[in-house]
Design a protein around this motif. Structure first.
Motif, PDB file in Angstrom:
ATOM      1  N   ILE A 211       0.842  -1.201   0.000  1.00 60.24           N
ATOM      2  CA  ILE A 211       0.000   0.000   0.000  1.00 60.24           C
ATOM      3  C   ILE A 211       0.876   1.249   0.000  1.00 60.24           C
ATOM      4  CG2 ILE A 211      -1.615   1.363   1.392  1.00 60.24           C
ATOM      5  CD1 ILE A 211      -2.838  -1.336   2.314  1.00 60.24           C
ATOM      6  N   ALA A 212       1.917   1.256   0.837  1.00 59.81           N
ATOM      7  CA  ALA A 212       2.816   2.410   0.910  1.00 59.81           C
ATOM      8  C   ALA A 212       3.538   2.637  -0.415  1.00 59.81           C
ATOM      9  CB  ALA A 212       3.831   2.209   2.030  1.00 59.81           C
ATOM     10  N   ARG A 213       3.883   1.545  -1.096  1.00 62.41           N
ATOM     11  CA  ARG A 213       4.568   1.685  -2.383  1.00 62.41           C
ATOM     12  C   ARG A 213       3.612   2.200  -3.466  1.00 62.41           C
ATOM     13  NH1 ARG A 213       5.342  -0.381  -7.182  1.00 62.41           N
ATOM     14  NH2 ARG A 213       3.646  -1.888  -6.911  1.00 62.41           N
ATOM     15  N   THR A 214       2.381   1.692  -3.463  1.00 70.04           N
ATOM     16  CA  THR A 214       1.417   2.040  -4.511  1.00 70.04           C
ATOM     17  C   THR A 214       0.781   3.406  -4.287  1.00 70.04           C
ATOM     18  OG1 THR A 214       0.919  -0.334  -4.720  1.00 70.04           O
ATOM     19  CG2 THR A 214      -0.631   1.212  -5.739  1.00 70.04           C
ATOM     20  N   PHE A 215       0.544   3.753  -3.020  1.00 69.51           N
ATOM     21  CA  PHE A 215      -0.115   5.014  -2.672  1.00 69.51           C
ATOM     22  C   PHE A 215       0.777   5.787  -1.696  1.00 69.51           C
ATOM     23  CE2 PHE A 215      -3.458   1.911  -3.631  1.00 69.51           C
ATOM     24  CZ  PHE A 215      -4.214   2.601  -4.576  1.00 69.51           C
ATOM     25  N   PRO A 216       1.885   6.331  -2.163  1.00 68.93           N
ATOM     26  CA  PRO A 216       2.861   6.930  -1.243  1.00 68.93           C
ATOM     27  C   PRO A 216       2.358   8.162  -0.498  1.00 68.93           C
ATOM     28  CG  PRO A 216       3.456   7.356  -3.527  1.00 68.93           C
ATOM     29  CD  PRO A 216       2.343   6.370  -3.564  1.00 68.93           C
ATOM     30  N   ALA A 217       1.270   8.792  -0.970  1.00 66.18           N
ATOM     31  CA  ALA A 217       0.760   9.987  -0.296  1.00 66.18           C
ATOM     32  C   ALA A 217      -0.351   9.671   0.698  1.00 66.18           C
ATOM     33  CB  ALA A 217       0.244  10.991  -1.332  1.00 66.18           C
ATOM     34  N   SER A 218      -0.697   8.400   0.835  1.00 67.43           N
ATOM     35  CA  SER A 218      -1.838   8.050   1.677  1.00 67.43           C
ATOM     36  C   SER A 218      -1.417   7.814   3.115  1.00 67.43           C
ATOM     37  CB  SER A 218      -2.516   6.781   1.140  1.00 67.43           C
ATOM     38  OG  SER A 218      -1.683   5.655   1.322  1.00 67.43           O
ATOM     39  N   GLU A 219      -2.399   7.909   4.012  1.00 67.72           N
ATOM     40  CA  GLU A 219      -2.179   7.491   5.390  1.00 67.72           C
ATOM     41  C   GLU A 219      -2.067   5.964   5.428  1.00 67.72           C
ATOM     42  OE1 GLU A 219      -4.625  10.715   8.023  1.00 67.72           O
ATOM     43  OE2 GLU A 219      -5.808   9.317   6.817  1.00 67.72           O
ATOM     44  N   ILE A 220      -1.211   5.461   6.293  1.00 65.58           N
ATOM     45  CA  ILE A 220      -1.051   4.013   6.437  1.00 65.58           C
ATOM     46  C   ILE A 220      -1.803   3.595   7.695  1.00 65.58           C
ATOM     47  CG2 ILE A 220       0.594   2.127   6.679  1.00 65.58           C
ATOM     48  CD1 ILE A 220       0.671   3.612   3.962  1.00 65.58           C
ATOM     49  N   ARG A 221      -2.965   2.976   7.496  1.00 66.32           N
ATOM     50  CA  ARG A 221      -3.830   2.693   8.633  1.00 66.32           C
ATOM     51  C   ARG A 221      -4.841   1.605   8.297  1.00 66.32           C
ATOM     52  NH1 ARG A 221      -7.692   7.907   9.488  1.00 66.32           N
ATOM     53  NH2 ARG A 221      -8.775   6.408  10.821  1.00 66.32           N
ATOM     54  N   ASP A 222      -5.188   0.843   9.309  1.00 62.32           N
ATOM     55  CA  ASP A 222      -6.380  -0.013   9.330  1.00 62.32           C
ATOM     56  C   ASP A 222      -6.286  -1.310   8.531  1.00 62.32           C
ATOM     57  OD1 ASP A 222      -7.611   1.873  10.962  1.00 62.32           O
ATOM     58  OD2 ASP A 222      -8.495   2.940   9.275  1.00 62.32           O
ATOM     59  N   THR A 223      -5.172  -1.603   7.878  1.00 61.23           N
ATOM     60  CA  THR A 223      -5.032  -2.885   7.184  1.00 61.23           C
ATOM     61  C   THR A 223      -4.885  -4.009   8.210  1.00 61.23           C
ATOM     62  OG1 THR A 223      -4.085  -1.943   5.181  1.00 61.23           O
ATOM     63  CG2 THR A 223      -3.492  -4.222   5.683  1.00 61.23           C
ATOM     64  N   TRP A 224      -5.539  -5.147   7.951  1.00 60.46           N
ATOM     65  CA  TRP A 224      -5.470  -6.232   8.922  1.00 60.46           C
ATOM     66  C   TRP A 224      -5.729  -7.581   8.256  1.00 60.46           C
ATOM     67  CZ3 TRP A 224     -10.005  -4.111   7.643  1.00 60.46           C
ATOM     68  CH2 TRP A 224     -11.178  -4.855   7.749  1.00 60.46           C
ATOM     69  N   VAL A 225      -5.461  -8.655   9.017  1.00 59.96           N
ATOM     70  CA  VAL A 225      -5.700 -10.031   8.583  1.00 59.96           C
ATOM     71  C   VAL A 225      -6.442 -10.763   9.693  1.00 59.96           C
ATOM     72  CG1 VAL A 225      -4.631 -12.264   8.053  1.00 59.96           C
ATOM     73  CG2 VAL A 225      -3.686 -10.163   7.064  1.00 59.96           C
ATOM     74  N   TRP A 226      -7.482 -11.493   9.326  1.00 59.76           N
ATOM     75  CA  TRP A 226      -8.076 -12.486  10.210  1.00 59.76           C
ATOM     76  C   TRP A 226      -7.641 -13.850   9.702  1.00 59.76           C
ATOM     77  CZ3 TRP A 226     -13.328  -9.667   9.512  1.00 59.76           C
ATOM     78  CH2 TRP A 226     -13.492  -8.680  10.505  1.00 59.76           C
ATOM     79  N   PHE A 227      -6.803 -14.528  10.448  1.00 61.15           N
ATOM     80  CA  PHE A 227      -6.407 -15.890  10.082  1.00 61.15           C
ATOM     81  C   PHE A 227      -6.908 -16.827  11.175  1.00 61.15           C
ATOM     82  CE2 PHE A 227      -3.561 -19.558  10.079  1.00 61.15           C
ATOM     83  CZ  PHE A 227      -3.721 -19.976   8.762  1.00 61.15           C
ATOM     84  N   GLN A 228      -7.718 -17.801  10.779  1.00 54.39           N
ATOM     85  CA  GLN A 228      -8.398 -18.661  11.741  1.00 54.39           C
ATOM     86  C   GLN A 228      -8.086 -20.123  11.450  1.00 54.39           C
ATOM     87  OE1 GLN A 228     -11.730 -17.208   9.931  1.00 54.39           O
ATOM     88  NE2 GLN A 228     -11.802 -15.247  11.033  1.00 54.39           N
TER      89      GLN A 228
END
Length: 408
Positions: A211-228
């Motif tokens: 995300i940081a590489r693709t959208f360098p001007a964006s806030e980096i927040r809220d990405t997550w994984v649910w692995f069950q």
């Protein structure tokens, strides 16, 4: 005390940040909202939900117990933010921003009323979001504008958000691609003895970097994984735990990259080692439902028609009672704690007809309780963009037993 503390501040600190979307896209959104307002005779819209503030202003707030708003009139718009955030809301807002302080009770409402008064706005009808507006906050708005009528505009705004623009679809496509990368990282981390949360961290880290590489001007927040794993697969929204993976476990891979408030998802059933015969049978039945669902997504079909058609497959196998939720939902400004375009859920009771520009998931799930053969939750999930003649599947991570049995 000789000094009077301010109730309203203007904090234009730094320079405006690069937004997620172009000026033309933001004006398109606002012009459609203003038509909704004009049709209802609304003088001012007080948008307070995460999703609508983000959608119309490109600013995603963090409430932390405080109120936020995007205030829209016929020819003006500004966010209202708390002093604790400094100049960041102004930097991220399409339009102006005003700030309220904590020094006096109800400064939030005072600042909205004072700013509108100073800009010459006569308030007779106020648009609010009744689908997300707490009763106490609604009453405060009514008390603030005691001579005005409050009008619900939430459903009309939701219908606007259901049709995605080309710029939105581009962001969503990147999100699907990044979710696939997270899935690969999760799959690579799966091994006997590894905990659920360690596997989840591997997927989250891979997606955040992309995300940081693709959208360098964006806030980096809220990405997550649910692995069950094992019994933890019984719910679609079960958080990862410290449970260690074991041979024979059913697994659920769920990657959720968040790009500037836009949620995308990749969800897959997997097994660590060979599944038993009943588990394999159940998995293949759910995959059959998934494939049929992917074929059904097209313009002109209703959400309810899709649900009723897919139900027939589960009925054939005696599994309808094992379904856990609808067959899919809309994508856009959405997260696990805000947003939901409820009019675009693939459920029996939703009559919305799919149109080009809509973006929906296909995600059938069944759950077999512990103690029964094949126990666990089985779920696949792809994202589709509805086109003029069909739909484009933007999820590329493979599904089914031929791809997602992790051996070794």
């Amino acid at each position: 005390m000789s000094e009077t503390l301010e109730r309203l501040k203007i904090i234009h600190n730094g320079e405006k940040e690069q937004r997620t979307f172009s000026d033309a896209e933001m004006e398109r959104r606002l012009s459609t909202l203003r038509k909704i307002m004009a049709d209802d005779g609304v003088d001012v819209a007080l948008l307070t939900s995460y999703h609508n503030v983000k959608y119309y202003s490109d600013f995603l707030y963090t409430a932390f117990g405080r109120n936020y708003a995007y205030v829209v009139t016929a020819d003006d718009a500004f966010t209202v933010s708390a002093n604790i955030d400094g100049g960041m809301p102004w930097r991220r807002t399409y339009g102006d921003n005003v700030v309220y302080t904590d020094w006096q009770r109800d400064n939030f409402f005072h600042v909205i009323k004072e700013t509108l008064r100073s800009r010459g706005v006569r308030v007779r009808r106020v648009g609010v979001e009744d689908d997300t507006l707490p009763v106490q906050l609604r009453q405060k708005f009514q008390d603030t504008f005691d001579d005005a009528t409050l009008v619900d505009i939430s459903q009309a705004a939701m219908r606007q958000r259901m049709i995605k623009s080309p710029e939105e679809i581009e962001v969503i496509k990147h999100g699907a691609r990044i979710g696939d990368l997270g899935g690969e990282a999760v799959k690579a981390a799966i091994a006997e003895g590894v905990t659920e949360y360690e596997v989840a961290l591997a997927g989250t880290e891979a997606m955040v970097h992309e995300i940081a590489r693709t959208f360098p001007a964006s806030e980096i927040r809220d990405t997550w994984v649910w692995f069950q794993s094992g019994v933890n697969t019984d719910g679609a929204h079960n958080w990862p735990t410290t449970r260690k993976l074991r041979q024979g476990d059913i697994l659920s891979l769920n990657c959720f990259p968040m790009t500037s408030g836009y949620y995308t998802a990749l969800e897959r059933t997997m097994f660590l080692g060979e599944p038993d015969a009943r588990s394999l049978q159940l998995w293949n039945i759910n995959v059959d439902v998934h494939r049929r669902g992917l074929d059904l997504i097209r313009p002109g079909i209703s959400c309810g028609e899709i649900a009723h058609t897919l139900n027939e497959i589960y009925i054939e196998h005696g599994l309808l009672a094992n379904r856990t939720f609808g067959y899919g939902h809309s994508f856009g400004v959405l997260s696990h704690y805000y947003g939901r375009e409820a009019g675009l859920e693939l459920r029996e009771d939703i009559e919305t007809v799919l149109e080009p520009g809509m973006v929906v998931s296909m995600e059938p799930m069944i759950m077999v309780p512990e103690g029964e053969p094949g126990a666990g939750g089985y779920r696949e999930h792809d994202i589709l963009v509805v086109t003029e003649n069909g739909a484009e599947n933007i999820t590329k991570f493979p599904f089914g037993p031929e791809h997602n049995i992790v051996r070794g």
